[in-house]
Design a protein around this motif. Structure first.
Motif, PDB file in Angstrom:
ATOM      1  N   ARG A 136     135.780  96.878  50.189  1.00 12.02           N
ATOM      2  CA  ARG A 136     136.053  96.811  48.630  1.00 12.02           C
ATOM      3  C   ARG A 136     136.172  98.111  48.004  1.00 12.02           C
ATOM      4  O   ARG A 136     136.703  98.343  46.912  1.00 12.02           O
ATOM      5  CB  ARG A 136     134.593  96.090  48.287  1.00 12.02           C
ATOM      6  N   MET A 137     135.431  99.165  48.350  1.00 13.32           N
ATOM      7  CA  MET A 137     135.351 100.643  47.728  1.00 13.32           C
ATOM      8  C   MET A 137     136.852 101.061  47.735  1.00 13.32           C
ATOM      9  O   MET A 137     137.156 101.445  46.706  1.00 13.32           O
ATOM     10  CB  MET A 137     134.248 101.583  48.070  1.00 13.32           C
ATOM     11  N   TYR A 174     128.627  94.051  56.939  1.00 16.15           N
ATOM     12  CA  TYR A 174     128.275  94.715  55.609  1.00 16.15           C
ATOM     13  C   TYR A 174     129.013  95.701  55.501  1.00 16.15           C
ATOM     14  O   TYR A 174     129.904  96.018  54.288  1.00 16.15           O
ATOM     15  CB  TYR A 174     126.745  94.832  55.138  1.00 16.15           C
ATOM     16  N   ALA A 175     128.909  96.711  56.300  1.00 17.40           N
ATOM     17  CA  ALA A 175     129.463  98.218  56.039  1.00 17.40           C
ATOM     18  C   ALA A 175     131.066  97.937  56.116  1.00 17.40           C
ATOM     19  O   ALA A 175     131.680  98.655  55.173  1.00 17.40           O
ATOM     20  CB  ALA A 175     129.262  99.087  57.374  1.00 17.40           C
ATOM     21  N   GLY A 176     131.695  97.051  56.794  1.00 17.55           N
ATOM     22  CA  GLY A 176     133.311  96.888  56.843  1.00 17.55           C
ATOM     23  C   GLY A 176     133.641  96.279  55.508  1.00 17.55           C
ATOM     24  O   GLY A 176     134.615  96.705  54.989  1.00 17.55           O
ATOM     25  N   VAL A 230     139.941 108.187  57.515  1.00 18.36           N
ATOM     26  CA  VAL A 230     139.004 107.463  57.061  1.00 18.36           C
ATOM     27  C   VAL A 230     137.474 108.072  56.755  1.00 18.36           C
ATOM     28  O   VAL A 230     136.942 107.675  55.823  1.00 18.36           O
ATOM     29  CB  VAL A 230     138.969 106.094  58.058  1.00 18.36           C
ATOM     30  N   ASP A 231     137.476 108.882  57.819  1.00 20.03           N
ATOM     31  CA  ASP A 231     135.836 109.733  57.636  1.00 20.03           C
ATOM     32  C   ASP A 231     135.907 110.403  56.272  1.00 20.03           C
ATOM     33  O   ASP A 231     134.861 110.521  55.415  1.00 20.03           O
ATOM     34  CB  ASP A 231     135.646 110.552  58.744  1.00 20.03           C
ATOM     35  N   ARG A 232     137.113 110.971  56.123  1.00 21.84           N
ATOM     36  CA  ARG A 232     137.067 111.716  54.888  1.00 21.84           C
ATOM     37  C   ARG A 232     137.081 111.036  53.590  1.00 21.84           C
ATOM     38  O   ARG A 232     136.473 111.168  52.459  1.00 21.84           O
ATOM     39  CB  ARG A 232     138.414 112.569  54.674  1.00 21.84           C
ATOM     40  N   SER A 277     122.059  94.235  63.630  1.00 21.18           N
ATOM     41  CA  SER A 277     123.041  95.318  64.075  1.00 21.18           C
ATOM     42  C   SER A 277     124.657  94.387  63.434  1.00 21.18           C
ATOM     43  O   SER A 277     125.462  95.302  62.785  1.00 21.18           O
ATOM     44  CB  SER A 277     123.139  95.613  65.202  1.00 21.18           C
ATOM     45  N   ARG A 278     124.652  93.009  63.744  1.00 18.54           N
ATOM     46  CA  ARG A 278     125.833  92.626  63.485  1.00 18.54           C
ATOM     47  C   ARG A 278     126.158  92.422  61.962  1.00 18.54           C
ATOM     48  O   ARG A 278     127.084  92.579  61.220  1.00 18.54           O
ATOM     49  CB  ARG A 278     125.843  91.060  64.049  1.00 18.54           C
ATOM     50  N   PHE A 279     125.027  92.002  61.275  1.00 23.20           N
ATOM     51  CA  PHE A 279     125.079  91.916  59.653  1.00 23.20           C
ATOM     52  C   PHE A 279     125.325  93.326  59.223  1.00 23.20           C
ATOM     53  O   PHE A 279     126.084  93.552  58.316  1.00 23.20           O
ATOM     54  CB  PHE A 279     123.680  91.690  59.045  1.00 23.20           C
TER      55      PHE A 279
END
Length: 100
Positions: free
Chosen positions: A30-31, A23-25, A46-48, A17-19
């Motif tokens: 980056r995107m 990774y998600a952050g 941010v959700d949009r 879960s930490r990874f």
């Protein structure tokens, strides 16, 4: 010490879960940078923005668009003339079956 190579390897491991969160952050940062999306503190915004990124990537996958070409085209986007990139962008996002 757990060294994670990919999410699937870590699922079920204490570090999984930490990874995933790290990774998600990193992916989001980056995107957003690649697309010129400036981070806001507004959660709805941010959700949009994340939904937009997901839609773009899904469209690119479904149409077999070239990742590099799409982002190169988006680099030429001019806010004062947004329609200028549409012909090139639509050519990249047209399914392969239709292009032939």
């Amino acid at each position: 010490v757990c060294v994670c190579v990919c999410v699937s390897v870590c699922s079920g491991w204490p570090c999984g879960s930490r990874f995933d969160a790290l990774y998600a952050g990193a992916f989001q940062r980056r995107m957003f940078a690649k697309l010129g999306i400036f981070h806001t503190k507004d959660g709805d915004s941010v959700d949009r923005e994340l939904a937009f990124v997901e839609q773009l990537l899904n469209t690119m996958e479904k149409t077999a668009a070239d990742f590099t070409n799409v982002f190169r085209i988006l680099c030429s986007f001019d806010p004062e003339n947004p329609e200028a990139v549409l012909p090139q962008l639509m050519k990249q996002l047209t399914p392969l079956q239709v292009r032939a």
